[in-house]
Design an enzyme around this catalytic site. Structure first.
Site, PDB file in Angstrom:
ATOM      1  N   GLU A  77      56.236  12.150  35.075  1.00 25.51           N
ATOM      2  CA  GLU A  77      56.613  10.949  36.101  1.00 25.51           C
ATOM      3  C   GLU A  77      58.007  10.629  35.947  1.00 25.51           C
ATOM      4  O   GLU A  77      58.737  11.224  34.980  1.00 25.51           O
ATOM      5  CB  GLU A  77      55.894   9.814  36.015  1.00 25.51           C
ATOM      6  N   HIS A 192      58.386  -1.853  41.707  1.00 23.21           N
ATOM      7  CA  HIS A 192      57.960  -0.623  41.983  1.00 23.21           C
ATOM      8  C   HIS A 192      58.473   0.070  43.025  1.00 23.21           C
ATOM      9  O   HIS A 192      58.723  -0.787  44.538  1.00 23.21           O
ATOM     10  CB  HIS A 192      56.409  -0.152  41.993  1.00 23.21           C
ATOM     11  N   ARG A 238      62.266   4.075  37.782  1.00 20.94           N
ATOM     12  CA  ARG A 238      61.936   3.123  39.055  1.00 20.94           C
ATOM     13  C   ARG A 238      63.024   2.372  39.538  1.00 20.94           C
ATOM     14  O   ARG A 238      63.070   2.082  40.963  1.00 20.94           O
ATOM     15  CB  ARG A 238      60.765   2.324  38.522  1.00 20.94           C
ATOM     16  N   HIS A 298      56.295  -5.458  40.463  1.00 23.02           N
ATOM     17  CA  HIS A 298      55.215  -4.758  39.907  1.00 23.02           C
ATOM     18  C   HIS A 298      54.930  -5.086  38.470  1.00 23.02           C
ATOM     19  O   HIS A 298      53.800  -5.203  38.160  1.00 23.02           O
ATOM     20  CB  HIS A 298      55.735  -3.457  40.035  1.00 23.02           C
ATOM     21  N   ARG A 333      60.646  -0.960  32.527  1.00 24.87           N
ATOM     22  CA  ARG A 333      59.421  -0.177  31.717  1.00 24.87           C
ATOM     23  C   ARG A 333      59.620   1.196  32.444  1.00 24.87           C
ATOM     24  O   ARG A 333      59.642   1.588  33.470  1.00 24.87           O
ATOM     25  CB  ARG A 333      58.201  -0.829  32.061  1.00 24.87           C
TER      26      ARG A 333
END
Length: 368
Positions: A77, A192, A238, A298, A333
């Site tokens: 990811e 997000h 992100r 998010h 994060r």
């Protein structure tokens, strides 16, 4: 048991278990994604303990996806430099929650009280001694205990656009603050980048795992625009992807789309059944239609400040998961570190609470 953010976690849980990976590499990726503002000691605890606890989940029966050789299938990811994300299709959090709840519900000394809404922490002589809660019939109950754990999740519902469920209203942080516990880093809120953006539809999360499998962000003209903003393209961190989407939308005065149309439709629907269903309800085919997306609140990196064993500044009060702030996430994060954080720091808090509360009585009663 089914409420909260855990069951909504689609993408996976990160752990350095692959042959080309290591806790050190996972730690470096975590700190880079957090803009260098992570607590390196918390990061070390996360990445070093993570593989052991993930293996324990597997031994307990967690049904993670597996490759042709039978080993866990590892995905990549955004901002990860190796394949290290385990997933259970696109419902990883739900699967982990299932396994843990199955274990907990068998324990004879554990009693669950569904739909009991905690409204305040109880304190006495500078120590947290329990909590007051509303019962289903509207009466107020009181739970007294030597140690109390907050695991109330985040505060996404503070924002108009959010991927969080309705229960994520920041209650745990508020109650801890009112009771006198220290809070930290509340300004660090992760948006997000890819939430479903269809008028009249919920801002359903379109997991980062989609881009990990090859989905591309396109502008209204069908152009892949991410390389214009980030060298890592669609797999940038992100916060950077979210900013790029906003800038591209402002530049073109048009929506931005996530496209999987170049991928095998059978694979798309089999790999992402929940996301496919959510798109279907919005009148879209995940495999055939460009899906309009945009950023949505998010995850809160900040929260109730704790040490690495879940202790807050208020004696007797512990916190773990998104409600807590260990410093492990810094300002942003790393994808799929949230389930790992709950697993690792939840276990550490449990051990510390057992030692802190041994020999103390526990009671549950109607509030006098």
């Amino acid at each position: 048991p089914t409420a909260g953010n855990t069951g909504y976690a689609q993408g996976g849980i990160a752990a350095a278990i692959g042959p080309d990976d290591s806790p050190e590499l996972h730690g470096a990726d975590t700190i880079a994604a957090g803009d260098g503002l992570c607590d390196s000691r918390a990061v070390a605890a996360l990445v070093e303990d993570g593989p052991r606890y993930v293996q324990e989940l597997i031994e307990w029966g967690a049904r993670f996806d597996r490759g042709p050789d039978g080993t866990p299938a590892l995905a990549i990811e955004g901002a990860h430099s190796a394949r290290r994300v385990l997933h259970a299709r696109d419902a990883t959090g739900r699967e982990i929650g299932r396994v843990l709840w199955q274990r907990v519900s068998r324990l004879p000394r554990v009693t669950a009280h569904p739909h009991a809404r905690v409204v305040a922490l109880a304190t006495e002589h500078g120590r947290c001694t329990g909590a007051r809660f509303l019962q289903e019939d509207g009466s107020v109950g009181r739970a007294l205990a030597p140690v109390v754990l907050l695991a109330t999740g985040g505060a996404g519902q503070v924002f108009r656009e959010t991927t969080n469920p309705p229960v994520a209203t920041g209650d745990g942080v508020a109650m801890a603050y009112v009771a006198g516990a220290r809070v930290a880093d509340l300004e660090f809120v992760q948006f997000h980048p890819t939430a479903l953006s269809v008028p009249g539809q919920p801002r359903f999360l379109l997991s980062e795992a989609l881009r990990g499998e090859g989905a591309r962000l396109l502008n209204a003209a069908g152009e892949a625009f991410m390389p214009r903003y980030e060298t890592a393209g669609d797999l940038a961190p992100r916060d950077r992807v979210a900013r790029a989407i906003v800038r591209e939308s402002q530049r073109t005065h048009a929506p931005v789309f996530l496209s999987l149309t170049h991928m095998d439709p059978a694979f798309v629907h089999a790999r992402f059944p929940l996301i496919s269903d959510a798109c279907r309800q919005a009148g879209l085919d995940l495999a055939a239609d460009p899906v309009p997306v945009g950023p949505a609140a998010h995850y809160v990196m900040g929260g109730v400040h704790t040490d690495f064993d879940g202790r807050t500044s208020l004696p007797g009060l512990y916190a773990a998961g998104e409600v807590a702030c260990t410093g492990v996430h810094g300002a942003n994060r790393l994808a799929s570190n949230s389930l790992l954080e709950g697993l690792v720091f939840g276990a550490r808090a449990g051990r510390a609470m057992r030692d802190d509360g041994s020999g103390w009585p526990v009671s549950l009663s109607d509030d006098p």
